[in-house]
Design an enzyme around this catalytic site. Structure first.
Site, PDB file in Angstrom:
ATOM      1  N   HIS A 153      34.505  46.587  38.150  1.00  0.00           N
ATOM      2  CA  HIS A 153      35.127  47.550  37.246  1.00  0.00           C
ATOM      3  C   HIS A 153      35.086  48.968  37.799  1.00  0.00           C
ATOM      4  O   HIS A 153      36.046  49.733  37.678  1.00  0.00           O
ATOM      5  CB  HIS A 153      34.452  47.503  35.878  1.00  0.00           C
ATOM      6  CG  HIS A 153      35.128  48.371  34.888  1.00  0.00           C
ATOM      7  ND1 HIS A 153      36.351  48.048  34.345  1.00  0.00           N
ATOM      8  CD2 HIS A 153      34.807  49.579  34.389  1.00  0.00           C
ATOM      9  CE1 HIS A 153      36.739  49.015  33.534  1.00  0.00           C
ATOM     10  NE2 HIS A 153      35.819  49.944  33.541  1.00  0.00           N
ATOM     11  N   ARG A 185      45.345  47.976  29.019  1.00  0.00           N
ATOM     12  CA  ARG A 185      44.075  47.265  28.789  1.00  0.00           C
ATOM     13  C   ARG A 185      43.471  47.729  27.469  1.00  0.00           C
ATOM     14  O   ARG A 185      42.714  48.693  27.421  1.00  0.00           O
ATOM     15  CB  ARG A 185      43.106  47.529  29.944  1.00  0.00           C
ATOM     16  CG  ARG A 185      43.582  47.000  31.296  1.00  0.00           C
ATOM     17  CD  ARG A 185      42.510  47.245  32.358  1.00  0.00           C
ATOM     18  NE  ARG A 185      42.838  46.639  33.632  1.00  0.00           N
ATOM     19  CZ  ARG A 185      43.362  47.288  34.666  1.00  0.00           C
ATOM     20  NH1 ARG A 185      43.638  48.587  34.558  1.00  0.00           N
ATOM     21  NH2 ARG A 185      43.615  46.669  35.796  1.00  0.00           N
ATOM     22  N   ARG A 209      47.882  44.184  26.546  1.00  0.00           N
ATOM     23  CA  ARG A 209      47.053  42.971  26.611  1.00  0.00           C
ATOM     24  C   ARG A 209      46.063  42.974  25.455  1.00  0.00           C
ATOM     25  O   ARG A 209      45.403  44.001  25.190  1.00  0.00           O
ATOM     26  CB  ARG A 209      46.305  42.915  27.947  1.00  0.00           C
ATOM     27  CG  ARG A 209      45.475  41.651  28.120  1.00  0.00           C
ATOM     28  CD  ARG A 209      44.863  41.572  29.501  1.00  0.00           C
ATOM     29  NE  ARG A 209      43.846  42.597  29.718  1.00  0.00           N
ATOM     30  CZ  ARG A 209      43.262  42.824  30.900  1.00  0.00           C
ATOM     31  NH1 ARG A 209      43.631  42.117  31.955  1.00  0.00           N
ATOM     32  NH2 ARG A 209      42.344  43.752  31.024  1.00  0.00           N
ATOM     33  N   GLU A 219      45.466  33.677  35.241  1.00  0.00           N
ATOM     34  CA  GLU A 219      44.298  34.148  35.989  1.00  0.00           C
ATOM     35  C   GLU A 219      43.238  33.066  36.145  1.00  0.00           C
ATOM     36  O   GLU A 219      42.157  33.318  36.671  1.00  0.00           O
ATOM     37  CB  GLU A 219      43.700  35.389  35.313  1.00  0.00           C
ATOM     38  CG  GLU A 219      43.481  35.238  33.824  1.00  0.00           C
ATOM     39  CD  GLU A 219      43.178  36.562  33.137  1.00  0.00           C
ATOM     40  OE1 GLU A 219      42.746  37.506  33.825  1.00  0.00           O
ATOM     41  OE2 GLU A 219      43.360  36.643  31.920  1.00  0.00           O
ATOM     42  N   ASN A 250      42.921  39.458  40.223  1.00  0.00           N
ATOM     43  CA  ASN A 250      41.479  39.699  40.347  1.00  0.00           C
ATOM     44  C   ASN A 250      40.686  38.479  39.899  1.00  0.00           C
ATOM     45  O   ASN A 250      39.819  37.958  40.613  1.00  0.00           O
ATOM     46  CB  ASN A 250      41.058  40.907  39.526  1.00  0.00           C
ATOM     47  CG  ASN A 250      41.794  42.160  39.908  1.00  0.00           C
ATOM     48  OD1 ASN A 250      42.461  42.206  40.930  1.00  0.00           O
ATOM     49  ND2 ASN A 250      41.684  43.189  39.092  1.00  0.00           N
ATOM     50  N   ASP A 251      40.963  38.007  38.676  1.00  0.00           N
ATOM     51  CA  ASP A 251      40.250  36.843  38.169  1.00  0.00           C
ATOM     52  C   ASP A 251      40.726  35.552  38.814  1.00  0.00           C
ATOM     53  O   ASP A 251      39.936  34.620  39.004  1.00  0.00           O
ATOM     54  CB  ASP A 251      40.391  36.759  36.644  1.00  0.00           C
ATOM     55  CG  ASP A 251      39.347  37.590  35.920  1.00  0.00           C
ATOM     56  OD1 ASP A 251      38.249  37.782  36.483  1.00  0.00           O
ATOM     57  OD2 ASP A 251      39.616  38.065  34.800  1.00  0.00           O
ATOM     58  N   ARG A 305      33.150  38.554  41.379  1.00  0.00           N
ATOM     59  CA  ARG A 305      33.781  39.688  42.048  1.00  0.00           C
ATOM     60  C   ARG A 305      33.004  40.984  41.913  1.00  0.00           C
ATOM     61  O   ARG A 305      33.339  41.973  42.558  1.00  0.00           O
ATOM     62  CB  ARG A 305      35.218  39.878  41.543  1.00  0.00           C
ATOM     63  CG  ARG A 305      35.377  40.112  40.056  1.00  0.00           C
ATOM     64  CD  ARG A 305      36.863  39.986  39.692  1.00  0.00           C
ATOM     65  NE  ARG A 305      37.138  40.138  38.278  1.00  0.00           N
ATOM     66  CZ  ARG A 305      37.581  41.245  37.725  1.00  0.00           C
ATOM     67  NH1 ARG A 305      37.764  42.314  38.476  1.00  0.00           N
ATOM     68  NH2 ARG A 305      37.830  41.310  36.438  1.00  0.00           N
ATOM     69  N   CYS A 363      49.826  41.897  38.027  1.00  0.00           N
ATOM     70  CA  CYS A 363      49.199  43.122  37.521  1.00  0.00           C
ATOM     71  C   CYS A 363      47.792  43.316  38.075  1.00  0.00           C
ATOM     72  O   CYS A 363      47.104  44.258  37.700  1.00  0.00           O
ATOM     73  CB  CYS A 363      49.152  43.117  35.996  1.00  0.00           C
ATOM     74  SG  CYS A 363      48.121  41.823  35.285  1.00  0.00           S
TER      75      CYS A 363
END
Length: 589
Positions: A204, A311, A348, A451, A474-475, A485, A522
């Site tokens: 993050h 987000r 989202r 994801e 990312n996921d 991650r 994204c």
């Protein structure tokens, strides 16, 4: 003496400034800046907390049984002495006076200074007093928390400009790790760079640093132990290096690089109003990722043609358990929608969990704080479906905001058709409730985040139930490769070029496009120029990224011939090392 500390490069560029240490603590410490007018009250808060702890220690001394060991009373005396020692009490005030830290941050900063002094002592007995100091400071911090502004329902003030308290020197934040809630506080603050001991390329902290377009290095292991408060440091965000106390020659070299980077950014910024069209005439949609309604202005300034990812979980963070209600959420979504002036906004639903937990005071967080693996636990849509009242509030707020512009609703972490049925039912129920209230809303498109590998593999089953899809790389990489991650110990195994990852992305884009459904990326790959041509070759025509990355990606799009790159794709993905194969075939370095 100059020292180099190596970590992972996660946000490009060069930052030069004074180090500001955020010390680790067993007590969660709020970090924020106060206004000059609040300094006397903040010092008074510190004094009241210290007096409260002194009373506690005196009371403990009086309650010690007569037959107790004499060392117990002596230990309490040591704690009282440390509490009133000028090196702790007076020096902590100076952090408030000079840097305008809140009292908790000032106390933890001074603990960091004193702890290092204890570590350097040769006498074993004196060195062991460090533990006593930490216990005293922890007591004061807990006392401060009991009297904090937050517990009285007040919010900390917005960060102030660096010259208001730090002179002309830029400031660089150095920490073991930075909690998402603190990152939210720091997002528009005075820091020009971040360095953390832990974290990976898509942790993050790394993502927020890129969204702020400031240099950052994570996974630097001992950085927060090596650096001292106010040390001169350089962050080389390209090489993943932090230089502590650089020589004059090195300092000037990096200042020259800073000027070159600024010139390049200014040149790229001139592309913001140029349509994103490839050399062979393919139009490409470049969207922005945002975290708060105020970020919408930066998206427009960067030339985004809409928001591909809002987000919403950031509205839920740093709240001490008081989650936002329907009206507060509606006003936030409405503000973002109106700021985009008719451009689409994809919001989202809340993605709490994994590296974005709710703050400690939340009942939801307390209930699940001992989850063995948060990334595989009750997060994202799973959490929303487990909290139907909260989910219904968010859906109603999103629908109400759609009356003011084009809103698309994106569901994170979809993996089961049974979840899809619940989501659809919840959305219809929210519409009926608004109709009964007589509140306006428009039709919204419903999308799914791809994801989880299972979702990518079953994309054909999901196609009939959703209007659009967004690939969260990312996921997807994390779950495909079984890599945490945010864990620097395995960060070197986090590989976007892995053949399995590329095949899942290509499969999703191909299937969605063939069905006439729009699909975007994204995740961080969308804003990484190294992947622009690869994604274009896969058929992707919609990228969503941090506003700061749009100009660089647009430049790659304008220079790309999608037909040429598409012809190279299959051989590259089939290779043992797709990254080497692609770069060789595409003539890239």
């Amino acid at each position: 003496m100059s020292i180099q500390v190596f970590g992972l490069p996660v946000s490009r560029g060069v930052a030069i400034g004074r180090a500001v240490l955020v010390a680790s603590s067993r007590v969660d410490v709020a970090h924020y800046f106060i206004e000059p007018a609040q300094v006397p009250e903040e010092i008074a808060r510190l004094r009241r907390a210290r007096d409260e702890v002194a009373e506690e220690l005196v009371a403990l001394k009086q309650e010690v049984p007569e037959d107790a060991h004499a060392e117990l009373v002596a230990l309490l005396d040591v704690h009282l002495m440390l509490l009133h020692d000028e090196m702790l009490a007076d020096a902590t005030k100076q952090w408030i006076l000079e840097r305008h830290y809140n009292a908790e941050w000032a106390m933890s900063a001074q603990l960091e200074v004193l702890a290092r002094q204890f570590d350097d002592m040769e006498d074993d007995y004196l060195r062991e007093r460090k533990a006593d100091l930490e216990q005293v400071v922890e007591r004061v911090l807990r006392a401060l928390m009991r009297t904090s502004r937050r517990t009285r329902g007040e919010e900390p003030t917005a960060p102030i400009a660096p010259r208001d308290f730090g002179g002309d020197d830029q400031l660089i934040l150095v920490a073991n790790d930075i909690a998402p809630a603190d990152m939210l506080q720091f997002k528009r603050s005075v820091f020009t760079g971040f360095v953390t001991d832990v974290g990976g390329r898509t942790s993050h902290t790394a993502i927020v640093a890129r969204s702020m377009d400031i240099p950052a290095v994570v996974g630097a292991r001992e950085a927060s132990r090596i650096v001292r408060q106010d040390d001169w440091v350089i962050i080389d965000g390209d090489a993943g290096v932090m230089i502590v106390n650089p020589s004059a020659i090195v300092l000037e070299e990096y200042r020259f690089r800073q000027r070159q980077i600024d010139l390049e950014r200014a040149r790229l910024h001139r592309l913001r109003n140029t349509p994103a069209v490839t050399l062979d005439g393919e139009r490409v949609e470049l969207l922005a990722n945002i975290e708060l309604p105020a970020d919408a202005a930066a998206a427009l300034e960067a030339g985004a043609v809409g928001v591909g990812l809002f987000r919403s979980e950031f509205l839920f963070m740093n709240r001490q358990g008081n989650l936002p209600g329907e009206e507060e959420q509606f006003l936030s979504y409405k503000a973002a929608v109106e700021a985009l002036k008719g451009l689409p906004v994809t919001i989202r639903t809340v993605d709490i969990g994994a590296d974005k937990p709710l703050d400690r005071m939340s009942n939801h967080e307390l209930r699940h704080e001992h989850t063995l693996n948060p990334a595989l636990g009750l997060r994202a849509i799973r959490w929303s479906l487990a909290e139907p009242d909260m989910f219904a509030q968010q859906l109603r707020a999103l629908l109400r905001a759609s009356a003011f512009g084009k809103v698309r609703v994106l569901i994170p972490m979809v993996a089961h058709l049974s979840e899809v049925a619940q989501i659809r039912a919840g959305l219809e129920a929210a519409k009926q409730q608004l109709q009964q209230r007589g509140q306006a809303f428009s039709d919204v498109e419903l999308g799914a985040m791809i994801e989880i590998p299972a979702a990518a593999l079953m994309i054909r089953s999901l196609l009939p139930h959703f209007d659009f899809f967004s690939i969260g790389t990312n996921d997807l990489i994390q779950y495909t490769l079984a890599i945490d991650r945010a864990d620097e110990a395995v960060a070197h195994l986090y590989d976007p070029w892995h053949p399995a990852v590329l095949r899942l992305i290509e499969h999703t884009i191909t299937e969605a496009t063939a069905a006439g459904k729009s699909v975007s990326v994204c995740g961080e790959m969308a804003g990484d120029p190294a992947f622009t041509e690869v994604l274009l070759a896969m058929g992707l025509r919609s990228f969503s990224m941090h506003p700061a990355q749009i100009s660089a990606i647009k430049q790659r799009v304008l220079r790309a011939d999608t037909k040429h790159f598409a012809a190279l794709l299959s051989n590259a993905i089939a290779a043992d090392d797709p990254q080497v194969a692609w770069r060789s075939a595409a003539g890239q370095r």
